[in-house]
Design an enzyme around this catalytic site. Structure first.
Site, PDB file in Angstrom:
ATOM      1  N   GLY A  12       0.822  -1.220   0.000  1.00 55.24           N
ATOM      2  CA  GLY A  12       0.000   0.000   0.000  1.00 55.24           C
ATOM      3  C   GLY A  12       0.848   1.258   0.000  1.00 55.24           C
ATOM      4  N   VAL A  14       1.170   3.638   2.336  1.00 54.63           N
ATOM      5  CA  VAL A  14       1.919   3.870   3.569  1.00 54.63           C
ATOM      6  C   VAL A  14       2.990   2.789   3.749  1.00 54.63           C
ATOM      7  CG1 VAL A  14       1.765   4.045   6.084  1.00 54.63           C
ATOM      8  CG2 VAL A  14      -0.010   5.078   4.671  1.00 54.63           C
ATOM      9  N   SER A  40      -1.883 -10.347  -2.723  1.00 54.36           N
ATOM     10  CA  SER A  40      -0.547  -9.859  -3.124  1.00 54.36           C
ATOM     11  C   SER A  40       0.562 -10.865  -2.865  1.00 54.36           C
ATOM     12  CB  SER A  40      -0.205  -8.592  -2.336  1.00 54.36           C
ATOM     13  OG  SER A  40      -1.188  -7.639  -2.499  1.00 54.36           O
ATOM     14  N   CYS A 130      -3.179  11.393   9.813  1.00 59.80           N
ATOM     15  CA  CYS A 130      -2.190  12.226   9.106  1.00 59.80           C
ATOM     16  C   CYS A 130      -2.393  13.721   9.357  1.00 59.80           C
ATOM     17  CB  CYS A 130      -2.244  11.922   7.613  1.00 59.80           C
ATOM     18  SG  CYS A 130      -3.880  11.581   6.996  1.00 59.80           S
ATOM     19  N   GLN A 157      -6.773  18.138   2.108  1.00 60.55           N
ATOM     20  CA  GLN A 157      -6.089  16.846   2.202  1.00 60.55           C
ATOM     21  C   GLN A 157      -5.972  16.150   0.844  1.00 60.55           C
ATOM     22  OE1 GLN A 157      -8.196  16.240   6.518  1.00 60.55           O
ATOM     23  NE2 GLN A 157      -7.298  14.398   5.663  1.00 60.55           N
ATOM     24  N   SER A 160      -3.877  10.818  -1.658  1.00 59.44           N
ATOM     25  CA  SER A 160      -3.111   9.662  -1.160  1.00 59.44           C
ATOM     26  C   SER A 160      -3.518   9.302   0.261  1.00 59.44           C
ATOM     27  CB  SER A 160      -1.605   9.912  -1.229  1.00 59.44           C
ATOM     28  OG  SER A 160      -1.272  11.054  -0.481  1.00 59.44           O
ATOM     29  N   GLY A 161      -4.153  10.232   0.961  1.00 57.71           N
ATOM     30  CA  GLY A 161      -4.692   9.949   2.287  1.00 57.71           C
ATOM     31  C   GLY A 161      -5.802   8.906   2.227  1.00 57.71           C
ATOM     32  N   HIS A 242      -0.673  17.140   2.697  1.00 52.96           N
ATOM     33  CA  HIS A 242      -1.857  17.757   3.284  1.00 52.96           C
ATOM     34  C   HIS A 242      -1.508  19.188   3.701  1.00 52.96           C
ATOM     35  CE1 HIS A 242      -3.747  13.966   3.196  1.00 52.96           C
ATOM     36  NE2 HIS A 242      -3.905  13.705   4.476  1.00 52.96           N
ATOM     37  N   ASN A 315       1.766  13.681   3.828  1.00 52.42           N
ATOM     38  CA  ASN A 315       0.893  12.848   4.675  1.00 52.42           C
ATOM     39  C   ASN A 315       1.341  11.395   4.740  1.00 52.42           C
ATOM     40  OD1 ASN A 315      -0.188  13.357   1.855  1.00 52.42           O
ATOM     41  ND2 ASN A 315      -1.311  11.496   2.363  1.00 52.42           N
TER      42      ASN A 315
END
Ligand SMILES: NC(=O)c1ccc[n+]([C@@H]2O[C@H](COP(=O)([O-])OP(=O)(O)OC[C@H]3O[C@@H](n4cnc5c(N)ncnc54)[C@H](OP(=O)(O)O)[C@@H]3O)[C@@H](O)[C@H]2O)c1
Length: 344
Positions: A12, A14, A40, A130, A157, A160-161, A242, A315
């Site tokens: 992912g 993050v 995955s 974030c 924001q 990607s958050g 952000h 973020n």
């Protein structure tokens, strides 16, 4: 001394940043294991110049793993973090699943490092949302000097958050607009390309959204329960970074010059504040950076002891992966964790 670290959600947004930051900062690892869902399994992710094969979380045994950084959403965390913690592996969780649990410390190392010792109750440490992480990094040094009474914040924001699906949606919609194709809305509640959406996470009974509530609850838990905060959280068509327009009312007088000097010296903060064209930060420039950037610091004469400022950060880094790695570093610096396997 080195540690076996598992990264859950390694495929992912993050999780990938987590692997980059563990490598960049030279966190002492004996082994890094990349975990995600069964979908995955067998795919590859990068860790520095190495390639890791992704394993399935539900087939992995944590008994000899020291630290698990968890970025796979709240439901996965609720199911797995307690089990992993019970196996003696310290979980650093990016989701909101445990942030408000009295027995789980919520940590931003620049703000409340001493609260970390509480982690032994469940072997879980929570990483804030974030938008809160970057806000408290900027508020803490000012609060220490002039005591914050009230904060009014509006966020801008990035997509990607909302994970990799959020980034894909902005990209696909933007392309569709340019080629006059049909624009499909899947991840967000309205079209995000060339638009802004004043709605992040679910609505609560009082009309605020859960994202807005998180900023209130997390600022109180980490910084000071007496601070009053009200937020409006808005999704904007930016990929990473952000931004926040922040208005602060203090108990004691504080000038814009004083605030600028305090923030220049504060850990994690970088002041970029020239009153000229381009003399401020935008989210585009914050992407890939570790700092919380502060610009547009000015006095607000409509309230007693008021200041306004503009706070921007990546973020995926300070808002998630960097903060999690800093928490792991804090555990090591304070001698709160020992590797299960001693080096031969
Ligand atoms: N993005 C941010 O700015 C930000 C900031 C703070 C906190 N967070 C939090 O961090 C978490 C991850 O966010 P993200 O932006 O990285 O999301 P993302 O890009 O959508 O990635 C989600 C990750 O979770 C994995 N996953 C999903 N279901 C799983 C399962 N059942 N078992 C194991 N792994 C599973 C996915 O693996 P597959 O590829 O196999 O599906 C993927 O690696 C969320 O809790 C989010 O709230 C995000």
């Amino acid at each position: 001394m080195s540690f076996k670290v598992a990264v859950v959600g390694a495929t992912g947004n993050v999780g990938r940043e987590m692997l980059n930051i563990l490598d960049e900062r030279g966190f002492p690892v004996s082994e890094v294991v990349a975990l995600a869902s069964r979908r995955s399994q067998g795919t590859e992710v990068s860790f520095g110049d190495r390639t890791l094969k992704v394993k399935a979380l539900d087939q992995y045994d944590f008994s000899d793993t020291d630290i698990c950084v968890m970025s796979a959403g709240g439901n996965v965390s609720k199911e797995w973090s307690p089990k992993i913690g019970k196996q003696g592996c310290v979980v650093i969780d990016n989701s909101s699943a445990f942030r408000y649990d009295q027995d789980v410390p919520l940590i931003v190392p620049e703000v409340n490092p001493d609260a970390i010792s509480l982690f032994t109750r469940k072997n879980i440490i929570a990483n804030p949302n974030c938008s809160t992480a970057q806000l408290v990094v900027a508020l803490k040094p000012l609060h220490d000097v002039a005591t914050i009474k009230r904060v009014v914040v509006a966020t801008y924001q990035s997509v990607s958050g909302a994970g990799k699906e959020g980034m894909d949606e902005l990209f696909t919609q933007t392309r569709a607009v340019f080629v006059a194709d049909q624009v499909d809305v899947k991840k967000f509640t309205k079209r995000i390309a060339f638009n802004v959406i004043p709605h992040i996470d679910v609505f609560l009974d009082d009309g605020f959204t859960k994202e807005e509530w998180k900023m209130v609850a997390e600022t109180k838990k980490m910084l000071d329960p007496k601070i009053k905060l009200t937020a409006t959280c808005v999704r904007v068509p930016v990929f990473i970074g952000h931004s926040e327009a922040v208005n602060i009312e203090f108990e004691k007088p504080i000038s814009a010059d004083e605030a600028r000097d305090i923030l220049r010296e504060a850990p994690g903060c970088q002041v970029l504040d020239k009153r000229e064209n381009g003399g401020y930060i935008t989210p585009l420039e914050s992407a890939g950076e570790d700092a919380t950037f502060i610009s547009r610091i000015r006095e607000d004469s409509t309230v007693d002891n008021g200041l306004s400022m503009w706070v921007v950060s990546d973020n995926l880094r300070k808002g998630a992966a960097l903060n999690a790695v800093q928490i792991a570093e804090l555990l090591v610096e304070r001698g709160l964790i020992q590797p299960k396997k001693k080096a031969a």
